[in-house]
Design an enzyme around this catalytic site. Structure first.
Site, PDB file in Angstrom:
ATOM      1  N   TYR B  67     -15.552   9.598  64.482  1.00  0.00           N
ATOM      2  CA  TYR B  67     -15.263   9.364  66.033  1.00  0.00           C
ATOM      3  C   TYR B  67     -15.653   7.884  66.401  1.00  0.00           C
ATOM      4  CZ  TYR B  67     -15.196  10.846  70.955  1.00  0.00           C
ATOM      5  OH  TYR B  67     -14.781  10.949  72.208  1.00  0.00           O
ATOM      6  N   LYS B 122      -1.460  36.153  63.767  1.00  0.00           N
ATOM      7  CA  LYS B 122      -0.091  35.441  63.041  1.00  0.00           C
ATOM      8  C   LYS B 122      -0.827  34.221  62.550  1.00  0.00           C
ATOM      9  CE  LYS B 122       4.291  35.029  62.544  1.00  0.00           C
ATOM     10  NZ  LYS B 122       5.410  35.868  62.326  1.00  0.00           N
TER      11      LYS B 122
END
Lengths: 170, 476
Positions: B67, B122
């Site tokens: 970061y 899914k």
């Protein structure tokens, strides 16, 4: 009576001629299809129950009306003698404006398989010529405002909106 | 407690039928048991996928790498070249599973929130079978245009989009628009996944019955998402459009049907197929369509009496019948075979020849992501279908084996490699490799999630099934 005119371009899959009283039974369902298509665009164009008999009446009248142009489109080749489209136009006087006579294309309908391929262009050219023969100095077309396909078709060929018809139920 | 939708056994319908064991009732009982357990497990696990770190974090200092401040340089590199986002972030392996919840499973328009468990499922399939990081993303939209715009705006985060459970004909518009506008592949599984697996099975069935696609007469029952895509693919494969007959609730779809103008305005995709096929030269109903037909591809309403045996009897000798409605096929395989069909496929795993989009989508997405493809034209869909057909043929074609089963997991990387190679061939790939390189990558990437899950289970970080804790594990 307008003289028969055959299709000048071999690729256009139709043959156009003046309609006679004998054509009316074949033209009725085509005119009704067009009205049902118009119905899709606005609830104020809802088709009446007696649309068939109305169409028959009007088409019969057009055949003998000197101020009407009624054309039947036939297929070619295997579809010869099959009526596949209808064009209706009317001569209207313009008492306040010049040119003094207007040719209004009120109905054009072709069965789906006979659309595109230059058919619309050809129909417009033919009906314009016949309206001109009857003294029209301006040609106009009436169709539902929401019919964008028609809007595009006519705009491409130099038509612009000149008057609008606005409606509300009362 | 959620009530399972099982018809009472011994219903009037059941007593009229022959003594043959009823696959319908068996399926209903199984579904009832699964439904009940699904709800219980959903409460326990509260989601089926989660994000986990893929970089080491040895101390908080390392966040300066992952970061700010270090990461700013990575952003600058991508600012200079957007495609670098595929190299420097997880975009290359990330897709969104997008739905508006307008046609979820057989449940209809249940809304985006209710679609979430399905999309999560899914996402799990995508990860487990394809090694793909898939975000379940049901969205609240008021129109098809809004759906298109919303997906367009999230495109920078993903390497592909899978559209799911969107009502027809809206789904055609959304797919067409997004395929045009997005710089990454967009897929609608209900259209393309089903169509590709259907085509794969059909190619092998034609082979087995001595037919070629150019000389086949085919009837498609149902003109929804799946069959319109199938018809398009068949024509692309060289099927004569004038030998194709589509049939819907109103009968044979031909160019002079009175509803054609309505279709022109509201479903131009169906309109175009109607013009291209013109009913295969026929008018009338399913019975009229089936006379002498070689193939029936039914993707319509659940049976088992949607298609009748005497209708199958009108078809050509050694006919091919795909009855793909779920949960109950339009006609049971036994009935179709008795009526003269030589090969029958369904959408169900308890009958032979399951046509299943899960055979296609993991490989397709692995392939387009590994090639970093820009789009997914029909050529890629067909490449997947051909590869799937070829894999079944490798094992050996028989009337009860025209497609690989879901158990033949070795198939998926091959589908991926075939798709990736095709993307390279068509100039759509941001990454060019050889077929064997793509195959190796796909194998490794597809194997990883199962290893990951195993390790997490072993470490106790994925809890065992709560209702199986005290039972010995069943052998698969």
């Amino acid at each position: 009576m307008t003289q028969e005119k055959s299709n000048p371009t071999a690729t256009i899959p139709i043959h156009l001629r003046a309609a006679t009283a004998k054509d009316v039974p074949a033209l009725v369902p085509l005119l009704v299809r067009l009205k049902r298509l118009n119905e899709e665009f606005d609830p104020l164009l809802k088709v009446r129950e007696d649309v068939e008999s109305q169409a028959e009446e009007i088409l019969k009248r057009d055949v003998t009306n000197p101020n009407a142009v009624l054309l039947a489109a036939e297929g070619v080749g295997a579809d010869k003698d099959k009526v596949v489209g209808v064009v209706r136009a009317l001569i209207r006087e313009r008492p306040f404006y010049t040119p003094e006579r207007e040719g209004v294309i009120v109905d054009i309908y072709m069965l789906p398989l006979y659309r595109r391929k230059g058919v619309g262009e050809f129909l417009l050219r033919e009906v314009t010529a016949r309206l001109k023969e009857k003294g029209a100095g301006v040609v106009t077309a009436e169709f539902p405002t929401q019919n964008e396909i028609a809007v595009r078709f006519y705009a491409k060929r130099g038509f612009r909106p000149i008057t609008s018809l606005h409606a509300r139920s009362v | 407690m959620v009530q399972a939708e099982a018809p009472p056994s011994g219903s009037a319908r059941g007593t009229r039928r022959k003594a043959r064991p009823d696959p319908d009732e068996k399926e209903a009982t199984q579904t009832a048991a699964l439904s009940e357990r699904s709800v219980r497990l959903a409460k326990f696990y509260q989601g089926k996928v989660e994000m986990v770190p893929k970089v080491p974090v040895r101390s908080l200092e390392d966040f300066g790498l992952w970061y700010t401040p270090g990461i700013a340089a990575v952003s600058k590199a991508i600012q200079a070249d957007k495609d670098a986002s595929f190299d420097l972030t997880g975009r290359w392996n990330t897709i969104a599973i997008v739905t508006d919840g307008s046609r979820v499973l057989g449940l209809g328009n249940i809304g985006p929130e209710a679609a979430l468990p399905v999309m999560e499922g899914k996402a799990l399939l995508f990860k487990y079978l394809g090694g793909v990081d898939a975000f379940p993303l049901p969205i609240q939209v008021a129109s098809a245009e809004e759906l298109v715009e919303t997906v367009e705006r999230i495109a920078p985060a993903v390497g592909g989009v899978n559209l799911e459970d969107i009502a027809s004909p809206k789904c055609f518009f959304v797919l067409e628009q997004l395929q045009k506008r997005l710089p990454v592949p967009v897929w609608h599984d209900d259209q393309l996944g089903t169509a590709a697996s259907t085509v794969a099975g059909l190619l092998n069935a034609l082979k087995l019955t001595g037919r070629t696609i150019g000389h086949t007469r085919t009837v498609l029952l149902g003109a929804g998402a799946a069959n319109l895509a199938t018809a398009r693919l068949l024509i692309a494969l060289g099927h004569d459009p004038s030998e194709l007959t589509l049939v819907d609730q109103k009968g044979i779809l031909h160019a002079e049907r009175v509803d054609l103008d309505e279709l022109m305005l509201h479903n131009p995709w169906k309109y175009r197929i109607a013009l291209a096929t013109d009913g295969g030269g026929r008018k009338g109903n399913l019975s009229d369509a089936l006379v002498g037909a070689d193939v029936l591809l039914a993707a319509s309403t659940p049976g088992p009496h949607t298609v009748k045996p005497d209708e199958i009897g009108r078809m050509a000798k050694s006919s091919i019948v795909f009855a793909l409605a779920n949960p109950v096929p339009e006609i049971y395989p036994s009935a179709a075979l008795d009526a003269g069909a030589a090969i029958v496929a369904t959408g169900r795993s308890d009958f032979p020849n399951q046509v299943n989009n899960s055979l296609i989508f993991p490989g397709v997405f692995r392939g387009v992501l590994d090639a970093r493809a820009r789009s997914i034209p029909d050529e890629l869909v067909l490449a997947a279908a051909y590869e799937l057909a070829a894999r079944a043929e490798d094992v050996g074609l028989t009337p009860t084996h025209i497609l690989p089963t879901m158990g033949e997991a070795g198939v998926f990387p091959h589908v991926a490699a075939a798709v990736a190679v095709k993307a390279v061939e068509l100039g759509l790939a941001r990454r060019r490799h050889s077929r064997s390189e793509f195959l190796e990558r796909a194998r490794a990437r597809m194997a990883r999630p199962a290893l990951l899950a195993k390790a997490l289970e072993k470490a106790g970080l994925i809890a065992p099934m709560p209702d199986e804790r005290n039972e010995p594990r069943k052998k698969p």
